[in-house]
Scaffold this motif. Structure first.
Motif, short mmCIF file in Angstrom:
data_model
loop_
_atom_site.label_atom_id
_atom_site.label_comp_id
_atom_site.label_asym_id
_atom_site.label_seq_id
_atom_site.Cartn_x
_atom_site.Cartn_y
_atom_site.Cartn_z
N VAL A 158 0.93 -1.13 0.04
CA VAL A 158 0.00 0.07 0.04
C VAL A 158 0.87 1.28 -0.26
O VAL A 158 0.67 2.12 -0.71
CB VAL A 158 -0.86 -0.02 1.03
N VAL A 159 2.07 1.27 0.80
CA VAL A 159 3.00 2.25 0.82
C VAL A 159 3.55 2.69 -0.18
O VAL A 159 3.56 3.68 -0.80
CB VAL A 159 3.84 2.24 2.07
N VAL A 160 3.95 1.26 -0.99
CA VAL A 160 4.78 1.71 -2.34
C VAL A 160 3.70 2.01 -3.56
O VAL A 160 4.01 2.87 -4.43
CB VAL A 160 5.46 0.18 -2.77
N TYR A 161 2.47 1.60 -3.61
CA TYR A 161 1.48 1.87 -4.37
C TYR A 161 1.32 3.61 -4.24
O TYR A 161 0.98 4.32 -5.19
CB TYR A 161 0.43 1.03 -4.23
N ALA A 162 1.17 3.79 -2.87
CA ALA A 162 1.06 5.34 -2.77
C ALA A 162 2.15 6.14 -3.40
O ALA A 162 1.88 7.08 -3.86
CB ALA A 162 0.75 5.55 -1.13
N VAL A 163 3.28 5.82 -3.19
CA VAL A 163 4.41 6.56 -3.55
C VAL A 163 4.49 6.46 -5.09
O VAL A 163 4.84 7.53 -5.53
CB VAL A 163 5.77 5.87 -2.88
N LEU A 164 4.29 5.49 -5.82
CA LEU A 164 4.09 5.04 -7.16
C LEU A 164 3.12 6.29 -7.69
O LEU A 164 3.33 7.12 -8.71
CB LEU A 164 3.87 3.95 -7.69
N SER A 165 2.00 6.24 -6.93
CA SER A 165 0.98 7.20 -7.50
C SER A 165 1.17 8.71 -7.31
O SER A 165 0.97 9.46 -8.23
CB SER A 165 -0.43 6.90 -6.82
N PHE A 166 1.98 8.95 -6.25
CA PHE A 166 2.44 10.49 -6.03
C PHE A 166 3.54 10.53 -7.07
O PHE A 166 3.34 11.97 -7.84
CB PHE A 166 2.93 10.37 -4.57
N ILE A 167 4.33 9.76 -7.41
CA ILE A 167 5.28 10.19 -8.40
C ILE A 167 4.65 10.29 -9.96
O ILE A 167 5.06 11.30 -10.54
CB ILE A 167 6.57 8.88 -8.77
N ARG A 168 3.85 9.30 -10.14
CA ARG A 168 3.09 9.45 -11.47
C ARG A 168 2.34 10.91 -11.49
O ARG A 168 2.60 11.58 -12.43
CB ARG A 168 2.14 8.57 -11.58
N GLU A 169 1.69 11.34 -10.32
CA GLU A 169 1.11 12.62 -10.55
C GLU A 169 1.98 13.82 -10.69
O GLU A 169 1.75 14.68 -11.34
CB GLU A 169 0.23 12.75 -9.27
#
Length: 184
Positions: A158-169
């Protein structure tokens, strides 16, 4: 291209010139009021200096805003044409598309990894779980060292998914860095 650069320069100059109309000249004409005093008795003939919080005599000289206005106009003349006529670099589109695909694939892997953490006794080395578990495990292991499991559930995907979503945004969203560079 020259016409666009000229229009942008004229727009910048008109904005700088109109901004000088909002300079704090109103301070000199406004009469200050003190609590409990009328506007004419307490500080008649004086004006407040808002920067030093002192009251100056009405005849005190003001610093001219002309050098600041000229510096702003010169900066607009130099920067606006170069920014308006700049094209997106040729490396930008391949980087954007590669980053978009890479982040989408990794986000999908971590999204699929989240339900696998709900079953801690599941063997992640068997197919089909290994397709998702093997590429994501190094990242999850790194995050597990920082965030412990909550109530027996591993939250690292969940943490890695949130970080990836943030980087993508940040890079590819509507106001992302690479999107803004491409829309120049």
């Amino acid at each position: 291209s020259k016409g666009l650069a000229m229009r942008c320069t004229l727009l910048a100059l008109s904005l700088v010139a109109s901004a000088s109309a909002f300079a704090p000249n109103w301070v000199a004409t406004q009469q200050p009021r003190l609590r409990g005093c009328s506007s004419t008795t307490a500080l008649a003939g004086r004006r407040p200096n808002l920067l030093s919080m002192q009251v100056e005599p009405a005849g005190a000289a003001q610093k001219p805003a002309a050098p600041q206005l000229l510096a702003s106009a010169a900066l607009a003349l130099v920067l606006v044409p170069s920014v308006a006529s700049a094209a997106a670099p040729e490396w930008l589109e391949p980087v954007r598309s590669s980053l978009d695909i890479g982040l989408a694939v990794f986000s999908l892997f971590f999204f699929l990894r989240i339900p696998l953490t709900w079953y801690p006794n599941m063997d992640l080395n068997k197919a089909p779980q290994c397709i998702v578990a093997w590429p994501t495990e190094p990242f999850c292991k790194l995050v597990r060292g920082i965030t412990p499991p909550l109530f027996g559930v591993d939250i690292s995907p969940v943490v890695v998914y949130a970080v990836l979503s943030f980087i993508r945004e940040i890079f590819l969203g509507q106001q992302g860095v690479l999107t803004m560079m491409a829309n120049k």
